[in-house]
Motif scaffolding. Sequence first.
Motif, mmCIF file in Angstrom:
data_model
loop_
_atom_site.group_PDB
_atom_site.id
_atom_site.type_symbol
_atom_site.label_atom_id
_atom_site.label_comp_id
_atom_site.label_asym_id
_atom_site.label_seq_id
_atom_site.Cartn_x
_atom_site.Cartn_y
_atom_site.Cartn_z
ATOM 1 N N UNK A 98 27.680 -14.347 -6.666
ATOM 2 C CA UNK A 98 28.303 -13.137 -5.969
ATOM 3 C C UNK A 98 28.978 -12.692 -7.187
ATOM 4 N N UNK A 99 29.703 -13.614 -7.810
ATOM 5 C CA UNK A 99 31.127 -13.392 -8.774
ATOM 6 C C UNK A 99 30.699 -12.471 -9.612
ATOM 7 N N UNK A 100 29.216 -13.543 -10.304
ATOM 8 C CA UNK A 100 28.547 -12.583 -11.732
ATOM 9 C C UNK A 100 27.177 -11.159 -11.651
ATOM 10 N N UNK A 101 27.355 -10.915 -10.010
ATOM 11 C CA UNK A 101 26.447 -10.432 -9.164
ATOM 12 C C UNK A 101 26.401 -8.639 -10.703
ATOM 13 N N UNK A 102 27.613 -8.343 -10.400
ATOM 14 C CA UNK A 102 27.398 -6.945 -11.432
ATOM 15 C C UNK A 102 27.025 -6.881 -12.903
ATOM 16 N N UNK A 103 27.154 -8.568 -13.733
ATOM 17 C CA UNK A 103 26.653 -8.971 -15.014
ATOM 18 C C UNK A 103 25.679 -8.611 -15.013
ATOM 19 N N UNK A 104 25.075 -9.678 -14.160
ATOM 20 C CA UNK A 104 23.678 -9.818 -13.648
ATOM 21 C C UNK A 104 23.019 -8.518 -13.711
ATOM 22 N N UNK A 105 23.054 -7.169 -12.462
ATOM 23 C CA UNK A 105 22.726 -5.900 -13.141
ATOM 24 C C UNK A 105 22.715 -5.591 -13.855
ATOM 25 N N UNK A 106 23.779 -5.587 -14.705
ATOM 26 C CA UNK A 106 24.402 -4.970 -16.048
ATOM 27 C C UNK A 106 23.407 -5.478 -17.433
ATOM 28 N N UNK B 230 0.629 -1.088 -0.142
ATOM 29 C CA UNK B 230 -0.371 -0.479 0.190
ATOM 30 C C UNK B 230 1.104 1.254 -0.080
ATOM 31 N N UNK B 231 1.847 1.147 0.585
ATOM 32 C CA UNK B 231 2.978 2.365 0.500
ATOM 33 C C UNK B 231 4.043 2.558 -0.925
ATOM 34 N N UNK B 232 4.112 3.826 -1.058
ATOM 35 C CA UNK B 232 5.032 4.133 -2.224
ATOM 36 C C UNK B 232 6.491 2.962 -2.337
ATOM 37 N N UNK B 233 6.399 2.508 -3.436
ATOM 38 C CA UNK B 233 7.546 1.248 -3.863
ATOM 39 C C UNK B 233 8.736 1.679 -3.623
ATOM 40 N N UNK B 234 9.855 1.172 -3.776
ATOM 41 C CA UNK B 234 11.511 1.621 -2.636
ATOM 42 C C UNK B 234 11.844 1.477 -5.051
ATOM 43 N N UNK B 235 12.589 2.112 -5.527
ATOM 44 C CA UNK B 235 13.708 1.912 -6.365
ATOM 45 C C UNK B 235 14.622 1.491 -6.468
ATOM 46 N N UNK B 236 14.946 0.230 -6.589
ATOM 47 C CA UNK B 236 15.911 -0.880 -6.589
ATOM 48 C C UNK B 236 17.318 -1.116 -7.686
ATOM 49 N N UNK B 237 17.866 -1.101 -7.646
ATOM 50 C CA UNK B 237 18.581 -1.081 -8.626
ATOM 51 C C UNK B 237 18.590 -3.013 -9.218
ATOM 52 N N UNK B 238 18.351 -3.513 -10.553
ATOM 53 C CA UNK B 238 17.574 -4.451 -11.259
ATOM 54 C C UNK B 238 18.668 -5.249 -11.175
ATOM 55 N N UNK B 239 18.071 -6.640 -10.521
ATOM 56 C CA UNK B 239 18.958 -7.363 -10.701
ATOM 57 C C UNK B 239 19.451 -7.945 -9.911
ATOM 58 N N UNK B 240 19.018 -6.969 -8.286
ATOM 59 C CA UNK B 240 19.976 -7.724 -7.109
ATOM 60 C C UNK B 240 19.299 -8.322 -7.096
ATOM 61 N N UNK B 241 18.725 -9.743 -6.247
ATOM 62 C CA UNK B 241 18.220 -10.335 -6.074
ATOM 63 C C UNK B 241 17.281 -10.038 -4.335
ATOM 64 N N UNK B 242 16.573 -10.149 -4.273
ATOM 65 C CA UNK B 242 15.566 -9.989 -2.968
ATOM 66 C C UNK B 242 16.088 -10.959 -1.909
ATOM 67 N N UNK B 243 16.667 -11.685 -1.641
ATOM 68 C CA UNK B 243 17.189 -12.041 -0.828
ATOM 69 C C UNK B 243 18.315 -11.652 -0.497
#
Length: 640
Positions: A353-361, A263-276
């Motif tokens: 963890x090693x491929x986190x930046x590539x995943x986000x890109x 119900x509240x405003x969503x937070x704009x997070x970086x795409x590709x970073x898993x929720x966990x």
Amino acid sequence: MLSVAKIQRRNAWRYYIRGVAFGDGRRPVGQSLQDAQELVGLPPGRWLGRGLRALGLTEGGQASERQLELLFGEGRHPDADRIERGLLDDGVDAATARRLTVLGQPIEEIEARRQTPLLGMDFTFRPQASLVVLWALGDATVRRVIERAHERAVAAALRWLEDEVAETRWASGRGRAKTPALVVAAFRHFDNRDGMPLLHEHCLILNRVQRLGADGEPVWGALDTYRLFQNVVAAGTLYTLAMTTEVCETLGLATVPREVTPGLRPVMEIAGVPEDLVNWSASRRQRIEDALEVLTDQYVKDHGHLPGERGRHQLGWWAAQETRPAKNNPKPLAQMLAWWRASAILRFGQQLIDGLLDRCRAAGAAIRALVDPTVDVALAAVDVAAVVFTVREKFSRRHIVAEARRHLLETLRGREFTRGLDDYIAHRALLRHSRRHTVTKPGREAPAADRMTYTADFPVPRRWWIAPAEGTPPRESSRYERARVASLAVQNAIRDARNRATTAAATEATTSAASASSSPAGHRDLEGETAPTPHTVDHPDRDTGLTPAQRAAAIQAHQQAAMPEEYLEGRTTDPATWLRTPENLDRLAAFTRAADTRRRAIEDRKAPVADPARPVDQHRQEHEQQRQQPDPGQGQGSRP
């Protein structure tokens, strides 16, 4: 994101000088601040702001412990010891020498009136959780990019506060003056109380500024701290927008909305970073949610109903205070980075963890391909005004500016935009979609534009109830959800009118295309005025002036880009999964209209009670009974 706390007399200033300046830890007794910072590898505090020149300080210089104690503990000049010794050598008595080193009104005089002097404010800037994860688990290049963007965003927010907000007041508020020169001591921290990554900056703003007195000489006085508190949200949105945009443009990333609280405003997070991974860094969130559930149950037992929106915010604050752990001693950044990386690898695996930046890109490339950097300021102004009006009903310019910055962040998804576009959208929203609520009394000067209140005339949607998943109790629609419905209704009406105008213009253009040699510089919008040139970024091959058909296509692309229907390696941003999407909001509005129709049909079936004092009109009674007979199937909705 930005939070604010007060720096007051007695023990509060000691907390900041001995704790915050030492990385939120406990400095050993008898050890100097500089030695303690060097021992654990903490960066020293530094001075910021335009007001340093009046104190003989330099921007970016190191803040010593004695300077902090004099300014934020005693309200005196940071070099008061040397100045006082010089005055004593010249024969000035001790009391006068000390008084000449005081900035503004002495603290002792304020305490004599049984008031608590406010020495300063702590403005704490921190990025979104996904950016913190990238900073903590990325390589040295990624950390430098994020830290540089963080530093520039903090500087931009402070400059905006100096230019637009900072004022001094005297004579019980009867005298006011702009003071675009703050004195700020900044301290950068790297972790939270649990030892998990949390890049943030404590900016201690001194409650003393200079103004010109009646004789033209500079005089020290107090800040109008109430104005600073009023503009906290606008400054925080500017910091988030500036930092997110710079990081996304530099690293090729994009943002996605993440619903933190239903119900509240969503937070704009970086795409590709898993929720966990986000939850891994936000270690206190689960404890706060557990405490909030207990507090909510107790609230229901005490009051007999669920808390409203304001009550939920207050309970959330109490839950955060109850779960606040004790502080730990700071550790070197290199040691914490190694521990964070090892902890993340053990929990999520080396490959992720090693491929986190590539995943986000990869996720950012898919989203950026759908986002058009052209901002339709007409629709943006409507959206901003409708949302702020539905949420607040009466508002000021600072609310419009903050919402305009949120709109750019949600629409452009990290893409660069023209400087000053947020102010232009806010100006258009106030000029065309709002009306003044402040009434100037006869014989008095009209207040400044940033002190006026406004309102609007948008239709306000009715409230509805939502049954969330996982067996939680139903909740009432929030003001933000109703604001999105109101905004989308007005935007859809504008799109329909534009599409009709586009169709008519295309029909007329076929008859005059042969004689036209070039297109005009602008076109007419709905108000009959020439539309301004669209804002474009990094598209040299695109025409600066768009036709009505191109503008309509850009509008549609913007709305779809705000919620792209793309699956990014298991992380879905499908619009059907978000309550605030146009499809879901229209569906909820349709349910509400259907329920209202059935309710009116049931109420119409009830015969009116006759007034015994009036004579009965037989013909009128028969006519009303015939009118109240429902049509076949009226009020018969689908039942489970």
